[in-house]
Write an enzyme that holds these catalytic residues in place. Sequence first.
Site, PDB file in Angstrom:
ATOM      1  N   ARG A 117      55.288  32.544  34.342  1.00  0.00           N
ATOM      2  CA  ARG A 117      54.651  32.897  35.625  1.00  0.00           C
ATOM      3  C   ARG A 117      53.921  34.241  35.589  1.00  0.00           C
ATOM      4  O   ARG A 117      53.683  34.869  36.615  1.00  0.00           O
ATOM      5  CB  ARG A 117      55.666  32.883  36.767  1.00  0.00           C
ATOM      6  CG  ARG A 117      56.314  31.540  36.962  1.00  0.00           C
ATOM      7  CD  ARG A 117      56.706  31.295  38.405  1.00  0.00           C
ATOM      8  NE  ARG A 117      57.092  29.913  38.565  1.00  0.00           N
ATOM      9  CZ  ARG A 117      58.349  29.481  38.443  1.00  0.00           C
ATOM     10  NH1 ARG A 117      59.309  30.322  38.182  1.00  0.00           N
ATOM     11  NH2 ARG A 117      58.616  28.214  38.616  1.00  0.00           N
ATOM     12  N   LYS A 139      39.309  37.590  36.339  1.00  0.00           N
ATOM     13  CA  LYS A 139      39.071  36.138  36.309  1.00  0.00           C
ATOM     14  C   LYS A 139      39.524  35.597  34.961  1.00  0.00           C
ATOM     15  O   LYS A 139      39.165  36.132  33.912  1.00  0.00           O
ATOM     16  CB  LYS A 139      37.588  35.829  36.492  1.00  0.00           C
ATOM     17  CG  LYS A 139      37.167  35.770  37.942  1.00  0.00           C
ATOM     18  CD  LYS A 139      35.769  35.201  38.060  1.00  0.00           C
ATOM     19  CE  LYS A 139      35.333  35.149  39.512  1.00  0.00           C
ATOM     20  NZ  LYS A 139      33.938  34.707  39.637  1.00  0.00           N
ATOM     21  N   GLU A 181      23.924  39.549  31.411  1.00  0.00           N
ATOM     22  CA  GLU A 181      24.796  40.004  32.510  1.00  0.00           C
ATOM     23  C   GLU A 181      24.384  41.402  32.985  1.00  0.00           C
ATOM     24  O   GLU A 181      24.444  41.703  34.172  1.00  0.00           O
ATOM     25  CB  GLU A 181      26.271  40.018  32.079  1.00  0.00           C
ATOM     26  CG  GLU A 181      26.918  38.640  31.930  1.00  0.00           C
ATOM     27  CD  GLU A 181      27.228  37.932  33.259  1.00  0.00           C
ATOM     28  OE1 GLU A 181      27.072  38.525  34.344  1.00  0.00           O
ATOM     29  OE2 GLU A 181      27.614  36.746  33.196  1.00  0.00           O
ATOM     30  N   LYS A 229      30.910  46.633  39.046  1.00  0.00           N
ATOM     31  CA  LYS A 229      31.867  45.524  39.150  1.00  0.00           C
ATOM     32  C   LYS A 229      33.130  45.967  39.883  1.00  0.00           C
ATOM     33  O   LYS A 229      33.646  45.240  40.739  1.00  0.00           O
ATOM     34  CB  LYS A 229      32.205  44.977  37.765  1.00  0.00           C
ATOM     35  CG  LYS A 229      33.219  43.845  37.853  1.00  0.00           C
ATOM     36  CD  LYS A 229      32.983  42.743  36.903  1.00  0.00           C
ATOM     37  CE  LYS A 229      33.805  41.519  37.267  1.00  0.00           C
ATOM     38  NZ  LYS A 229      33.769  40.476  36.278  1.00  0.00           N
ATOM     39  N   ARG A 243      32.395  39.270  46.476  1.00  0.00           N
ATOM     40  CA  ARG A 243      32.404  39.007  45.022  1.00  0.00           C
ATOM     41  C   ARG A 243      31.486  37.854  44.633  1.00  0.00           C
ATOM     42  O   ARG A 243      31.073  37.735  43.478  1.00  0.00           O
ATOM     43  CB  ARG A 243      33.839  38.752  44.537  1.00  0.00           C
ATOM     44  CG  ARG A 243      33.912  38.678  43.019  1.00  0.00           C
ATOM     45  CD  ARG A 243      35.319  38.766  42.480  1.00  0.00           C
ATOM     46  NE  ARG A 243      35.319  38.677  41.039  1.00  0.00           N
ATOM     47  CZ  ARG A 243      36.345  38.953  40.258  1.00  0.00           C
ATOM     48  NH1 ARG A 243      37.486  39.350  40.790  1.00  0.00           N
ATOM     49  NH2 ARG A 243      36.244  38.838  38.952  1.00  0.00           N
ATOM     50  N   ASN A 247      27.997  36.109  41.108  1.00  0.00           N
ATOM     51  CA  ASN A 247      27.615  34.810  40.546  1.00  0.00           C
ATOM     52  C   ASN A 247      26.109  34.594  40.548  1.00  0.00           C
ATOM     53  O   ASN A 247      25.636  33.466  40.343  1.00  0.00           O
ATOM     54  CB  ASN A 247      28.291  33.675  41.332  1.00  0.00           C
ATOM     55  CG  ASN A 247      29.794  33.730  41.185  1.00  0.00           C
ATOM     56  OD1 ASN A 247      30.294  34.035  40.121  1.00  0.00           O
ATOM     57  ND2 ASN A 247      30.509  33.455  42.268  1.00  0.00           N
ATOM     58  N   HIS A 254      25.609  27.846  34.860  1.00  0.00           N
ATOM     59  CA  HIS A 254      26.763  27.057  34.404  1.00  0.00           C
ATOM     60  C   HIS A 254      26.360  25.602  34.168  1.00  0.00           C
ATOM     61  O   HIS A 254      26.847  24.943  33.245  1.00  0.00           O
ATOM     62  CB  HIS A 254      27.898  27.112  35.439  1.00  0.00           C
ATOM     63  CG  HIS A 254      28.711  28.369  35.354  1.00  0.00           C
ATOM     64  ND1 HIS A 254      29.669  28.702  36.282  1.00  0.00           N
ATOM     65  CD2 HIS A 254      28.714  29.379  34.456  1.00  0.00           C
ATOM     66  CE1 HIS A 254      30.226  29.847  35.956  1.00  0.00           C
ATOM     67  NE2 HIS A 254      29.656  30.287  34.852  1.00  0.00           N
ATOM     68  N   HIS A 267      25.910  31.991  27.235  1.00  0.00           N
ATOM     69  CA  HIS A 267      26.141  32.193  28.668  1.00  0.00           C
ATOM     70  C   HIS A 267      25.027  33.061  29.270  1.00  0.00           C
ATOM     71  O   HIS A 267      24.456  32.722  30.310  1.00  0.00           O
ATOM     72  CB  HIS A 267      27.510  32.852  28.863  1.00  0.00           C
ATOM     73  CG  HIS A 267      27.838  33.142  30.294  1.00  0.00           C
ATOM     74  ND1 HIS A 267      27.999  32.148  31.241  1.00  0.00           N
ATOM     75  CD2 HIS A 267      28.011  34.321  30.955  1.00  0.00           C
ATOM     76  CE1 HIS A 267      28.273  32.692  32.410  1.00  0.00           C
ATOM     77  NE2 HIS A 267      28.278  34.008  32.271  1.00  0.00           N
TER      78      HIS A 267
HETATM   79  N1  GLY Z   1      31.819  37.279  36.303  1.00  0.00           N
HETATM   80  C1  GLY Z   1      31.836  37.231  37.716  1.00  0.00           C
HETATM   81  C2  GLY Z   1      33.089  37.748  38.307  1.00  0.00           C
HETATM   82  O1  GLY Z   1      33.927  38.314  37.617  1.00  0.00           O
HETATM   83  O2  GLY Z   1      33.274  37.594  39.493  1.00  0.00           O
END
Ligand code: GLY
Length: 359
Positions: A117, A139, A181, A229, A243, A247, A254, A267
Amino acid sequence: MTNLSVNIKSKEISYPIYIDNSDISKLKTEIFNYLGGKKYLVVISEKVNRLYGNILGFNKDRIFVLKDGEKEKNFKNYQKILERALKMQLTRKDAIIAIGGGVVGDLAGFATSTYMRGIDFIQVPTTLLACVDSSVGGKTGIDTQFGKNLVGTFYQPKVVFINSNFLKTLDERQFKTGMGEVVKYAFIEKSCQCEDFGLTNFLNENQEKIFACETKTLNELIRICVSLKISVVEKDEKEGGLRRILNFGHTYGHAIEKITNYKKYTHGEAVVEGMRFAFNLALKKGLIDKNYAFYAEDVFKKYNFQKIPSFNPEKMTEIMKMDKKASDQSITFVLPTDYSTVDVFNFTEQELADFCGKA
Ligand code: GLY
């Protein structure tokens, strides 16, 4: 060394991000200081292990080597990592360390978040993409036959060690995918609600040094992107609102990765094409003027992002409907609304077909 930190107040989570270019041989000691005697499993990219395995000096019995490529971010490897951790008898008090790019970080992070967990997770990103984006913010996930990252968790690392010396051995294409990115952050920076922005100017003023991989310049580039970020993630860890702007370019991007079986485009290349698609939609919707769209195309060209040929629109729509950002009724796109500013828009399938059908 630059020391940043992520503070998610609602969950009382806080962790440091070190950006450094000290000798890679010192990394193990830094990680061990953090572990304080905990047992650990290192999940490491095959290429990084080949190039740096000896310098890093981790015990071979504690290493899980992952082949490179998005295709490896799958159920099978997820299971293998868990089984390895179980065989090693890692307990709830132990840790998993990811050393590699986004694939390693996402996969190892997902395994860590579900092992007993959730145990401690340490990120050591070794690609530009992982340094500026995927190693920060929690993520984790794997790809499935239905789409990218459709199975995963939000699970923050305990610490992120960024060492830009790893970037010296990136090949041109890997470097370029990271720049995809980076460019994304330049197009969204005013929406990130971060006091310390200036990425667009930094890119304009330092292009040659970036291409030359000058250490100081790369460290500053990473610092700016990570700061943007952090600002977003601290306000919205689980992508309920703000957030979603991260994207930008990803809905269509994607789908490109999926339709080409994660093999043909990286990517970053797919995300840049996704941004082109978004600029086109924004233009057709009257959100931006032509000058901004031309400016964006110039930026993409500057970083050598060639146009990707278009795909069957029906098939692309089918894939985009499976995207996490989609709902029953609509597909979500982040679109530019002004220089370095974006917003979130929902399109029904019909609206999307109408917009895409218009010349
Ligand atoms: N790569 C996008 C995020 O971490 O939200």
